[in-house]
Motif scaffolding. Sequence first.
Motif, PDB file in Angstrom:
ATOM      1  N   VAL A  62     -11.863  22.650 -28.734  1.00  0.00           N
ATOM      2  CA  VAL A  62     -13.177  23.261 -28.537  1.00  0.00           C
ATOM      3  C   VAL A  62     -13.920  22.619 -27.371  1.00  0.00           C
ATOM      4  CG1 VAL A  62     -15.423  23.679 -29.597  1.00  0.00           C
ATOM      5  CG2 VAL A  62     -13.350  23.958 -30.941  1.00  0.00           C
ATOM      6  N   ASP A 174     -22.176  26.096 -28.867  1.00  0.00           N
ATOM      7  CA  ASP A 174     -22.678  25.746 -30.198  1.00  0.00           C
ATOM      8  C   ASP A 174     -21.548  25.228 -31.093  1.00  0.00           C
ATOM      9  OD1 ASP A 174     -25.241  26.442 -29.481  1.00  0.00           O
ATOM     10  OD2 ASP A 174     -25.151  28.457 -30.371  1.00  0.00           O
ATOM     11  N   CYS A 175     -20.383  25.856 -30.984  1.00  0.00           N
ATOM     12  CA  CYS A 175     -19.229  25.389 -31.757  1.00  0.00           C
ATOM     13  C   CYS A 175     -18.833  23.967 -31.343  1.00  0.00           C
ATOM     14  CB  CYS A 175     -18.043  26.330 -31.562  1.00  0.00           C
ATOM     15  SG  CYS A 175     -18.233  27.956 -32.337  1.00  0.00           S
TER      16      CYS A 175
END
Length: 417
Positions: A62, A174-175
């Motif tokens: 991520v 945001d992740c």
Amino acid sequence: MSDFLKNFIHKWTHSSLILKIIIGLIIGAILGVACPNVTIIGLPGELFVSALKAIAPLLVFVLVSSAISKASSGIGSRFKTVIILYLFSTFLAAIIAVTGSYLYPVDLHLSSVSNATAPGGLEDIVSNMLLNVFSNPIKSLSEGEYLGILFWSIVFGIALKSISSDTTITVLTDCANAITKIVRGIIQFAPIGIMGLVFTSVSESGLGIFTQYGQLILLLVSCMAVVAFITDPIIAGIALRRNPYPLVFTCLKESGITAFFSRSSAANIPVNMTLCERLGLDPDFYSISIPLGSAINMEGAAITITVMTLAVCHTVGISVSLPTTIVLCIISTLAAYGSSGVAGGSLLLIPMACSLFGITPDISMQAVAVGFIIGVINDSCETALNSSGDALFSATAEYHDRLKRGEEMNFLGEFAK
């Protein structure tokens, strides 16, 4: 939730992590000597390592995808110069770490080392690396194959950058922030986990285990000192064709000291920007180069990953050839870029480098645990090296650009102030 519990959580999360780790280390050592047969005390250490092992693959994917999808384009010559300086210095730091590890090999206290198998040669390493790179991304995530994770996260980030909307980028950011918050939450349990890890080490090997940790700390800090006082000044000196040490010492004094205590390159960004302003740099340049450096100028992380990986290899009896060390330096450099902005990030990427040599995650994650035990000193030195290097190379890139344009400069006196 009761007020007592809320107050306890608030005090725990806002108190000094370093102090709590030191207390956990002392308690673990005392319990290891006093009651070595009560093995349940070591359970928090196992749980801590398991939690890190579970979150690390998702964290890498991520963060790297998010960073690439947001990367800006159209940078000028100054940005090209500073990026080259960041990348080259990080790679050179890995080479210094390899040299130090050969001159002063260190053993780690690891269990179940019989599972490690040495690769047959450079061809096997390259072949295994390519197979891992192009393996199923879901499989890479589930099994912690970091080479595949790194490759697919880069591909995913590039694809997102070309087609995604601002909303998609915001969601991915945001992740990334959410995963980082989870990691920070896990790190809050580091004192308890380290207590269990130290208990297990002391109960199995006695207090002599700290001699090994002392040797490891000495090796890591020595490599970082060589980079800070020798190789980085050489790079800056070649670029500027002037004595770089006044600038080097200015950056170490005004950036390195604060970064040492904050242990966060991101938190030290305002300090570096103030320093760049005093050095007369262009705000449009350093407002980008300093945050960029906190993400990709990861000399300390490259040293940590390389030294810890070679320490594991030395412990399990794997002989690393010279050509293989070059591959390791490249992998350590790439891994270091994925550790930026994450507490203990460089430690979480040690398994990726260890995978080059057929070392299983069960073994390499034990090295991660050792890294957390010595992290009080190592992480402070690592952050000081990284952050002061951000300011050093930002200044070097801009002064180099000015010199190329033939501008008359009198900045040596300013450095010495």
